[in-house]
Scaffold this motif. Structure first.
Motif, PDB file in Angstrom:
ATOM      1  N   TYR A  96      87.237   2.584  -8.423  1.00  0.00           N
ATOM      2  CA  TYR A  96      85.808   2.864  -8.281  1.00  0.00           C
ATOM      3  C   TYR A  96      85.170   3.072  -9.645  1.00  0.00           C
ATOM      4  CZ  TYR A  96      81.699   4.828  -5.862  1.00  0.00           C
ATOM      5  OH  TYR A  96      80.440   5.059  -5.358  1.00  0.00           O
ATOM      6  N   ASP A  97      85.812   3.911 -10.460  1.00  0.00           N
ATOM      7  CA  ASP A  97      85.306   4.195 -11.802  1.00  0.00           C
ATOM      8  C   ASP A  97      85.342   2.959 -12.687  1.00  0.00           C
ATOM      9  OD1 ASP A  97      84.905   6.794 -11.053  1.00  0.00           O
ATOM     10  OD2 ASP A  97      86.683   7.591 -12.040  1.00  0.00           O
ATOM     11  N   GLU A  98      86.399   2.179 -12.573  1.00  0.00           N
ATOM     12  CA  GLU A  98      86.537   0.985 -13.393  1.00  0.00           C
ATOM     13  C   GLU A  98      85.466  -0.048 -13.043  1.00  0.00           C
ATOM     14  OE1 GLU A  98      87.812  -1.631 -16.257  1.00  0.00           O
ATOM     15  OE2 GLU A  98      88.230   0.502 -15.984  1.00  0.00           O
ATOM     16  N   ASN A  99      85.144  -0.169 -11.759  1.00  0.00           N
ATOM     17  CA  ASN A  99      84.085  -1.082 -11.345  1.00  0.00           C
ATOM     18  C   ASN A  99      82.745  -0.686 -11.949  1.00  0.00           C
ATOM     19  OD1 ASN A  99      85.881  -2.533  -9.827  1.00  0.00           O
ATOM     20  ND2 ASN A  99      85.201  -1.751  -7.847  1.00  0.00           N
ATOM     21  N   VAL A 100      82.489   0.624 -11.978  1.00  0.00           N
ATOM     22  CA  VAL A 100      81.252   1.109 -12.579  1.00  0.00           C
ATOM     23  C   VAL A 100      81.206   0.742 -14.058  1.00  0.00           C
ATOM     24  CG1 VAL A 100      79.936   3.169 -13.220  1.00  0.00           C
ATOM     25  CG2 VAL A 100      80.951   3.008 -10.945  1.00  0.00           C
ATOM     26  N   ALA A 101      82.301   1.026 -14.758  1.00  0.00           N
ATOM     27  CA  ALA A 101      82.358   0.743 -16.195  1.00  0.00           C
ATOM     28  C   ALA A 101      82.165  -0.740 -16.480  1.00  0.00           C
ATOM     29  CB  ALA A 101      83.692   1.227 -16.763  1.00  0.00           C
ATOM     30  N   GLN A 102      82.819  -1.586 -15.698  1.00  0.00           N
ATOM     31  CA  GLN A 102      82.707  -3.030 -15.907  1.00  0.00           C
ATOM     32  C   GLN A 102      81.300  -3.537 -15.606  1.00  0.00           C
ATOM     33  OE1 GLN A 102      85.750  -5.108 -13.738  1.00  0.00           O
ATOM     34  NE2 GLN A 102      87.429  -4.236 -14.927  1.00  0.00           N
ATOM     35  N   THR A 161      66.563 -11.855  -5.175  1.00  0.00           N
ATOM     36  CA  THR A 161      66.265 -12.077  -6.590  1.00  0.00           C
ATOM     37  C   THR A 161      67.482 -11.647  -7.404  1.00  0.00           C
ATOM     38  OG1 THR A 161      65.244  -9.898  -6.817  1.00  0.00           O
ATOM     39  CG2 THR A 161      63.777 -11.741  -6.297  1.00  0.00           C
ATOM     40  N   PRO A 162      67.597 -12.103  -8.641  1.00  0.00           N
ATOM     41  CA  PRO A 162      68.829 -11.866  -9.422  1.00  0.00           C
ATOM     42  C   PRO A 162      69.311 -10.424  -9.494  1.00  0.00           C
ATOM     43  CG  PRO A 162      67.483 -13.501 -10.515  1.00  0.00           C
ATOM     44  CD  PRO A 162      66.655 -12.987  -9.374  1.00  0.00           C
ATOM     45  N   LEU A 163      68.452  -9.507  -9.921  1.00  0.00           N
ATOM     46  CA  LEU A 163      68.911  -8.135 -10.076  1.00  0.00           C
ATOM     47  C   LEU A 163      69.246  -7.488  -8.739  1.00  0.00           C
ATOM     48  CD1 LEU A 163      66.668  -6.614 -12.896  1.00  0.00           C
ATOM     49  CD2 LEU A 163      68.995  -7.516 -13.041  1.00  0.00           C
ATOM     50  N   ASN A 164      68.450  -7.758  -7.724  1.00  0.00           N
ATOM     51  CA  ASN A 164      68.735  -7.196  -6.408  1.00  0.00           C
ATOM     52  C   ASN A 164      70.020  -7.760  -5.815  1.00  0.00           C
ATOM     53  OD1 ASN A 164      66.460  -5.346  -5.818  1.00  0.00           O
ATOM     54  ND2 ASN A 164      65.256  -7.192  -6.173  1.00  0.00           N
ATOM     55  N   ASP A 165      70.300  -9.022  -6.076  1.00  0.00           N
ATOM     56  CA  ASP A 165      71.556  -9.608  -5.599  1.00  0.00           C
ATOM     57  C   ASP A 165      72.752  -8.990  -6.320  1.00  0.00           C
ATOM     58  OD1 ASP A 165      70.129 -11.208  -3.902  1.00  0.00           O
ATOM     59  OD2 ASP A 165      70.349 -13.047  -5.085  1.00  0.00           O
ATOM     60  N   ILE A 166      72.619  -8.768  -7.632  1.00  0.00           N
ATOM     61  CA  ILE A 166      73.696  -8.128  -8.395  1.00  0.00           C
ATOM     62  C   ILE A 166      73.965  -6.732  -7.857  1.00  0.00           C
ATOM     63  CG2 ILE A 166      74.305  -7.155 -10.642  1.00  0.00           C
ATOM     64  CD1 ILE A 166      72.787  -9.489 -11.930  1.00  0.00           C
ATOM     65  N   ALA A 167      72.876  -5.990  -7.645  1.00  0.00           N
ATOM     66  CA  ALA A 167      73.014  -4.621  -7.152  1.00  0.00           C
ATOM     67  C   ALA A 167      73.651  -4.584  -5.767  1.00  0.00           C
ATOM     68  CB  ALA A 167      71.650  -3.937  -7.129  1.00  0.00           C
ATOM     69  N   ALA A 168      73.218  -5.499  -4.899  1.00  0.00           N
ATOM     70  CA  ALA A 168      73.751  -5.532  -3.532  1.00  0.00           C
ATOM     71  C   ALA A 168      75.242  -5.841  -3.530  1.00  0.00           C
ATOM     72  CB  ALA A 168      72.986  -6.555  -2.700  1.00  0.00           C
ATOM     73  N   GLU A 169      75.656  -6.797  -4.338  1.00  0.00           N
ATOM     74  CA  GLU A 169      77.066  -7.172  -4.401  1.00  0.00           C
ATOM     75  C   GLU A 169      77.903  -6.023  -4.964  1.00  0.00           C
ATOM     76  OE1 GLU A 169      80.353  -9.564  -3.723  1.00  0.00           O
ATOM     77  OE2 GLU A 169      78.256  -9.804  -3.078  1.00  0.00           O
ATOM     78  N   PHE A 170      77.395  -5.380  -5.982  1.00  0.00           N
ATOM     79  CA  PHE A 170      78.105  -4.245  -6.579  1.00  0.00           C
ATOM     80  C   PHE A 170      78.288  -3.126  -5.554  1.00  0.00           C
ATOM     81  CE2 PHE A 170      77.711  -0.036  -8.557  1.00  0.00           C
ATOM     82  CZ  PHE A 170      78.842  -0.043  -9.358  1.00  0.00           C
ATOM     83  N   ASN A 171      77.216  -2.752  -4.886  1.00  0.00           N
ATOM     84  CA  ASN A 171      77.292  -1.660  -3.926  1.00  0.00           C
ATOM     85  C   ASN A 171      78.166  -2.004  -2.727  1.00  0.00           C
ATOM     86  OD1 ASN A 171      75.745   0.452  -5.112  1.00  0.00           O
ATOM     87  ND2 ASN A 171      73.899  -0.723  -4.706  1.00  0.00           N
ATOM     88  N   LYS A 172      78.197  -3.272  -2.353  1.00  0.00           N
ATOM     89  CA  LYS A 172      79.068  -3.698  -1.254  1.00  0.00           C
ATOM     90  C   LYS A 172      80.518  -3.410  -1.605  1.00  0.00           C
ATOM     91  CE  LYS A 172      80.434  -7.804   1.400  1.00  0.00           C
ATOM     92  NZ  LYS A 172      80.212  -9.278   1.570  1.00  0.00           N
ATOM     93  N   GLY A 173      80.910  -3.749  -2.827  1.00  0.00           N
ATOM     94  CA  GLY A 173      82.288  -3.493  -3.263  1.00  0.00           C
ATOM     95  C   GLY A 173      82.600  -2.021  -3.354  1.00  0.00           C
ATOM     96  N   GLN A 174      81.656  -1.242  -3.888  1.00  0.00           N
ATOM     97  CA  GLN A 174      81.884   0.199  -4.014  1.00  0.00           C
ATOM     98  C   GLN A 174      81.942   0.878  -2.649  1.00  0.00           C
ATOM     99  OE1 GLN A 174      83.031  -0.085  -6.931  1.00  0.00           O
ATOM    100  NE2 GLN A 174      82.050   1.699  -7.864  1.00  0.00           N
TER     101      GLN A 174
END
Length: 371
Positions: A167-173, A118-131
């Protein structure tokens, strides 16, 4: 150098009660999960947070499990497996959204379990993968630093600093991009303490009311940010009165605004990062005290004897004060302190010059002022 464990742990789902969203006519979701390391008959639980009472459970068969729920209002939830067996424990955090969800569960010691579909879970998964990728590279540099030649350490440290900044910049963005949805709002709640207070206030104003409704965390954070701005650079210091280790009442105004450069250092005997920072603070005091530099240590301890013992053990020769109220410390609340170590640098005339300087930056600033 920070350890891998010190890198900020971004939580895409906040603590219990942090986000209780109001939904509209939920259709429900079906969540199918794979958990290869589980045996037939084992149980996966659905919980509001890792310490909550389970609201549902599913039995594992052939490494698979399934949940069906009519609740799809955006409420954050956790999948928990084998919480009594830490070696094989798994958990996954996700948003209850309408649709078909897929959970890939792995041992917590081997990686992150994820939920997608689902949209939010996909966003979260992609974000955490990068981090997670950044954190892994950071950990590799940390290991290489241990055996590196002295002439190579500076380059390794520089590369690690770049990763930390990324890492910090990714969070901010991610927060900026998603602040109008539940993922961005949750991410802000998990990271606001490391952001500029005026920026946090601006972001809170962009969160839709239906997300903030029923959750007082945003009001609390906004109030705290206002205190940080009121005690930020350019402002006159706010006075407070606490007690010395000997039990005598003493005020910040007994030291600040009287011609000396004063550092208010918020710390505690139980705070590991505070203890690790003390050699830097002691060096600054030793080098600049005779030139007009004073330190006022404000402890957030809750055990008076532990506070006194730490002062003696660490050999901290400056002024100390506390009300031994832990996070309810009156001085910390006045200055909007939400994490320690925290510092406030006050100029000779009582004007606040900087906040949260540490290490080399603190030393350089003091040297610049007292040159």
């Amino acid at each position: 150098m920070k350890t891998h464990k010190d890198m900020k742990k971004v939580l895409i789902i906040p603590a219990l009660g942090a986000l209780l969203f109001v939904g509209c006519s939920p259709k429900g979701y079906v969540l199918e999960g794979n958990i290869p390391h589980a045996a037939d008959g084992d149980v996966v639980y659905l919980q509001a947070n890792p310490r909550a009472v389970p609201v549902d459970s599913a039995v594992v068969t052939d490494g698979k499990f399934k949940f069906t729920s009519p609740e799809a209002d955006g409420t954050p939830m956790y999948l928990i497996y084998s919480i009594s067996d830490r070696a094989n424990a798994s958990y996954a955090e996700f948003y209850q959204e309408n649709g078909k969800l897929k959970a890939a569960m792995v041992k917590a010691s081997e990686g992150r379990s994820i939920v997608t579909g689902t949209p939010l879970n996909d966003i979260a998964a992609e974000f955490n993968k990068g981090q997670d990728a950044i954190a892994s590279k950071y950990s590799e540099l940390e290991e290489s630093l241990k055996d590196a030649a002295d002439d190579a350490k500076a380059a390794i440290q520089a590369e690690a600093d770049k990763l930390d900044a990324a890492y910090d910049e990714n969070v901010a963005q991610a927060i900026e991009k998603n602040i109008t949805n539940r993922f961005g709002a949750a991410l802000l709640l998990s990271n606001y303490y490391s952001m500029a207070p005026d920026k946090v206030t601006d972001l809170i104003g962009k969160i839709p009311q239906e997300i903030k409704e029923g959750n007082n965390s945003y009001d609390r954070i906004a109030e705290n940010c206002a205190k940080q701005v009121a005690t930020g650079p350019g402002q006159k210091f706010t006075d407070f009165t606490l007690k010395t280790p000997e039990g005598k009442e003493v005020s910040l105004s007994d030291f600040a605004g009287k011609g000396s450069l004063v550092l208010v250092d918020f710390w505690a005997s139980w705070c590991g990062p505070c203890i690790r920072e003390m050699p830097n603070v002691k060096k600054a005091y030793a080098d600049f005290n005779k030139k007009g530099f004073e330190i006022v240590g404000v402890s957030l301890d809750r055990d008076e004897q532990a506070w006194k013992d730490a002062i003696k053990k660490l050999d901290l020769p400056w002024k100390h004060m506390s009300d031994v109220k832990y996070w309810e410390c009156e001085a910390a609340k006045l200055y909007g302190v939400n994490s320690i170590p925290a510092t406030v640098l006050i100029g000779p005339d009582g004007t606040i010059l900087e906040r949260n300087l540490r290490g080399e930056k603190l030393y350089a600033k003091i040297a610049e002022i007292l040159k």
